[in-house]
Design a protein around this motif. Sequence first.
Motif, PDB file in Angstrom:
ATOM      1  N   GLY A 126       0.820  -1.199   0.000  1.00 43.26           N
ATOM      2  CA  GLY A 126       0.000   0.000   0.000  1.00 43.26           C
ATOM      3  C   GLY A 126       0.855   1.250   0.000  1.00 43.26           C
ATOM      4  O   GLY A 126       2.085   1.190  -0.007  1.00 43.26           O
ATOM      5  N   ALA A 127       0.178   2.382  -0.003  1.00 44.34           N
ATOM      6  CA  ALA A 127       0.874   3.672  -0.048  1.00 44.34           C
ATOM      7  C   ALA A 127       1.627   3.928   1.261  1.00 44.34           C
ATOM      8  O   ALA A 127       1.050   3.889   2.337  1.00 44.34           O
ATOM      9  CB  ALA A 127      -0.127   4.784  -0.299  1.00 44.34           C
ATOM     10  N   VAL A 128       2.916   4.178   1.126  1.00 37.12           N
ATOM     11  CA  VAL A 128       3.791   4.440   2.269  1.00 37.12           C
ATOM     12  C   VAL A 128       4.059   5.934   2.324  1.00 37.12           C
ATOM     13  O   VAL A 128       4.448   6.541   1.332  1.00 37.12           O
ATOM     14  CB  VAL A 128       5.116   3.652   2.132  1.00 37.12           C
ATOM     15  N   THR A 129       3.841   6.539   3.490  1.00 37.98           N
ATOM     16  CA  THR A 129       4.075   7.977   3.631  1.00 37.98           C
ATOM     17  C   THR A 129       5.464   8.301   4.150  1.00 37.98           C
ATOM     18  O   THR A 129       6.015   9.344   3.828  1.00 37.98           O
ATOM     19  CB  THR A 129       3.049   8.612   4.590  1.00 37.98           C
ATOM     20  N   ARG A 130       6.040   7.412   4.934  1.00 30.91           N
ATOM     21  CA  ARG A 130       7.333   7.708   5.549  1.00 30.91           C
ATOM     22  C   ARG A 130       8.052   6.418   5.881  1.00 30.91           C
ATOM     23  O   ARG A 130       7.442   5.456   6.342  1.00 30.91           O
ATOM     24  CB  ARG A 130       7.115   8.524   6.822  1.00 30.91           C
ATOM     25  N   VAL A 131       9.358   6.410   5.662  1.00 32.03           N
ATOM     26  CA  VAL A 131      10.205   5.272   6.036  1.00 32.03           C
ATOM     27  C   VAL A 131      11.387   5.829   6.810  1.00 32.03           C
ATOM     28  O   VAL A 131      11.981   6.833   6.409  1.00 32.03           O
ATOM     29  CB  VAL A 131      10.707   4.511   4.789  1.00 32.03           C
ATOM     30  N   TYR A 132      11.722   5.191   7.925  1.00 32.85           N
ATOM     31  CA  TYR A 132      12.856   5.635   8.737  1.00 32.85           C
ATOM     32  C   TYR A 132      13.636   4.418   9.202  1.00 32.85           C
ATOM     33  O   TYR A 132      13.067   3.471   9.735  1.00 32.85           O
ATOM     34  CB  TYR A 132      12.370   6.426   9.959  1.00 32.85           C
ATOM     35  N   VAL A 133      14.926   4.437   8.974  1.00 32.74           N
ATOM     36  CA  VAL A 133      15.823   3.404   9.490  1.00 32.74           C
ATOM     37  C   VAL A 133      16.766   4.090  10.461  1.00 32.74           C
ATOM     38  O   VAL A 133      17.414   5.083  10.121  1.00 32.74           O
ATOM     39  CB  VAL A 133      16.619   2.718   8.357  1.00 32.74           C
ATOM     40  N   ALA A 134      16.855   3.572  11.685  1.00 33.16           N
ATOM     41  CA  ALA A 134      17.738   4.145  12.700  1.00 33.16           C
ATOM     42  C   ALA A 134      19.188   3.862  12.316  1.00 33.16           C
ATOM     43  O   ALA A 134      19.558   2.712  12.084  1.00 33.16           O
ATOM     44  CB  ALA A 134      17.424   3.569  14.075  1.00 33.16           C
ATOM     45  N   ILE A 135      19.972   4.928  12.241  1.00 27.66           N
ATOM     46  CA  ILE A 135      21.376   4.828  11.847  1.00 27.66           C
ATOM     47  C   ILE A 135      22.239   5.282  13.017  1.00 27.66           C
ATOM     48  O   ILE A 135      21.962   6.303  13.646  1.00 27.66           O
ATOM     49  CB  ILE A 135      21.675   5.722  10.620  1.00 27.66           C
TER      50      ILE A 135
END
Length: 183
Positions: A126-135
């Motif tokens: 589905g539609a993804v608004t935000r992706v975050y990977v902890a670095i």
Amino acid sequence: MSTKADESKATGDGLSQLGKGGAVLMVCRICHKKGDHWTSKCPYKDLAAPTDAFIDKPATGETSTMSAAPGTGKAAYVPPSMRAGADRSAVGSDMRRRNDENSVRVTNLSEDTREPDLMELFHPFGAVTRVYVAIDQKTGVSRGFGFVNFVSREDAQRAINKLNGYGYDNLILRVEWATPRPT
């Protein structure tokens, strides 16, 4: 045979020629004397009348951005949203807020995983608004977890059902609902 020093004396330095010809090289902005000194080294700067150019004076008739703190007698900054007559209902309304209701937490990610990788993995659901990977700040590698925000809750639930326990990058992913951030 002549040296460079002899040549410069004969032809003259451009600045020294200007000074000798009666031309003024500089004028002090404080005492307005010509050629004696620079403004920063003015010996008369303590005696000069203060200028209004750099003095902050609140305009009369307008609401000041500074107000006296109760009991202190000192002025304190008052943010625009807290000033008299401010519309408090609009505070933060123009800021984009994240919808934590449709947020999914992904753990057990490899060190090589980046945000485009998670976007590619979760986009089919589905539609993804935000992706975050902890670095990690020091090493620059993934800390092993990330978050994906979906537009709809149903898409997020489908992604959890399909990807929880899925093998990705030689690791088994754990996908679950993210706990909302405390406010």
